[in-house]
Scaffold this active site. Structure first.
Site: not given
Ligand SMILES: NC(=O)c1ccc[n+]([C@@H]2O[C@H](COP(=O)([O-])OP(=O)(O)OC[C@H]3O[C@@H](n4cnc5c(N)ncnc54)[C@H](OP(=O)(O)O)[C@@H]3O)[C@@H](O)[C@H]2O)c1
Length: 338
Positions: A55, A78, A272, A275
């Site tokens: 504004e 605001c 994963p 996520a």
């Molecule tokens: N296609 C896609 O869009 C995409 C995107 C990303 C990754 N990827 C693939 O995914 C794979 C990796 O998978 P990922 O599941 O290991 O990766 P991630 O989800 O990035 O990492 C898992 C780690 O996150 C930590 N973490 C922190 N808070 C958490 C919670 N609340 N719950 C669970 N874990 C938590 C833990 O680590 P700590 O053990 O250190 O505590 C756990 O081991 C790779 O192959 C990668 O290439 C694909």
């Protein structure tokens, strides 16, 4: 002046709002000033925290506001003095006769601008193109309502829902158009978050890059969550953006900490495990999925266990946007919440 006239002015104000940055603590806001005949005589928009509100920016383009002028603004003006003065007062002081806005301000400190205007004898009309404006500012509105960052969960998967092959490789599931779109979207958020697993598997840099490899001007804060150590020379620690390694698994705690840092929009890129936790906790405000025409099979699904054992418990999503991006399908979806 007719309601249609206000709507067409509001469409212009909504276009102007998009000229301001999507990232940062403040909303995107646009404003046009109409003379007594309904002609646009000034335009303004907000360029981010610490700069003039829309504004005030529009008013600054006029040496004098003519009698009978209307300010058309995408958000209720605001009422509070932050780094810049209250807009309701600026509109009153400038002698605007009427204020038309789209969405009410949900902020405790900044709301009540409409009442201040009415008390000063200014005619006020709210709710013009409210749904369009709410959609445009959904990140800011949702974050302020929930008092935590808006969470976008993004993944790229094969048509059978795999985010990686069995050996952990995931480059590239989606095509160049999807990757360019995703980098553009990264450049519009405050923080990008992954688990340690993604850094250890992919050595992801987590920067926002243009198709030619150069960096966008705005780089989101990079946030890695998990207890494992990361190599000091991991690309996520390069000097292209700031990085935080939070050694915790508490998603609620992480969101509270980021909100306290002024983070309005977190872009979760997986992997994963992380996520799935966001989805399981009902903390995803928007899903962005790039679905590629590939079959990978195997164990590495984009989403793992959600604690769902039978169909009635399935999370039901609603597709709010779908389009073809190169060979892929882009999906934007929200959870249907009761
Ligand atoms: N296609 C896609 O869009 C995409 C995107 C990303 C990754 N990827 C693939 O995914 C794979 C990796 O998978 P990922 O599941 O290991 O990766 P991630 O989800 O990035 O990492 C898992 C780690 O996150 C930590 N973490 C922190 N808070 C958490 C919670 N609340 N719950 C669970 N874990 C938590 C833990 O680590 P700590 O053990 O250190 O505590 C756990 O081991 C790779 O192959 C990668 O290439 C694909």
């Amino acid at each position: 002046m007719s309601h249609e006239n206000y709507e067409s002015a509001m469409h212009r104000a909504l276009e102007l709002a998009l000229l301001g940055p999507a990232w940062g603590v403040n909303p995107q806001v646009g404003c046009v000033i109409l003379d007594a005949n309904g002609q646009i005589i000034a335009e303004g928009w907000h360029r981010g925290a610490g700069t003039a509100h829309a504004e005030v920016d529009a008013l600054s383009k006029l040496s004098q506001v003519p009698a009978g002028a209307t300010a058309v603004v995408t958000l209720e003006p605001c009422n509070h003095t932050g780094r810049t003065g209250p807009c309701a007062q600026a509109l009153i002081a400038a002698g605007v006769s009427r204020v038309v806005y789209a969405v009410a301000d949900p902020g405790a400190e900044s709301s009540q601008g409409a009442q201040t205007l009415r008390d000063a004898g200014v005619e006020v009309l709210g709710g013009v193109l409210e749904s369009e404006a709410s959609e445009q500012n959904r990140v800011w509105l949702t974050a302020n309502r929930l008092q935590r960052p808006f969470v976008t969960l993004k993944w790229a998967s094969s048509i059978d829902g795999r985010a990686a092959a069995n050996d952990g490789t995931s480059k590239w599931i989606s095509g160049p158009e999807s990757r360019a779109d995703s980098h553009q979207r990264r450049s519009e958020v405050d923080a990008i978050l992954v688990g340690t697993g993604t850094i250890l598997a992919d050595d992801a840099a987590l920067t926002a890059r243009k198709p030619d490899g150069t960096l966008f001007e705005h780089q989101p804060l990079r946030v890695v969550i998990g207890n494992r150590d990361l190599p000091a020379d991991a690309r996520v620690f390069n000097d292209q953006a700031e990085t935080m390694h939070l050694r915790t698994h508490s998603i609620h705690g992480i969101l509270a900490a980021l909100w306290a840092e002024g983070i309005k929009h977190v872009w979760v890129e997986g992997g994963p495990s992380v996520a799935s936790q966001f989805a399981r906790l009902g903390l995803v405000d928007e899903y962005i999925i790039y679905l590629a025409p590939l079959l990978i099979g195997g164990e590495r699904t984009a989403i793992r266990d959600l604690g769902i054992t039978s169909m009635p418990e399935a999370k039901r999503l609603k597709f709010v946007e779908m389009k073809q991006l190169g060979e892929d399908i882009f999906i934007r979806a929200i959870e249907e919440r009761a």
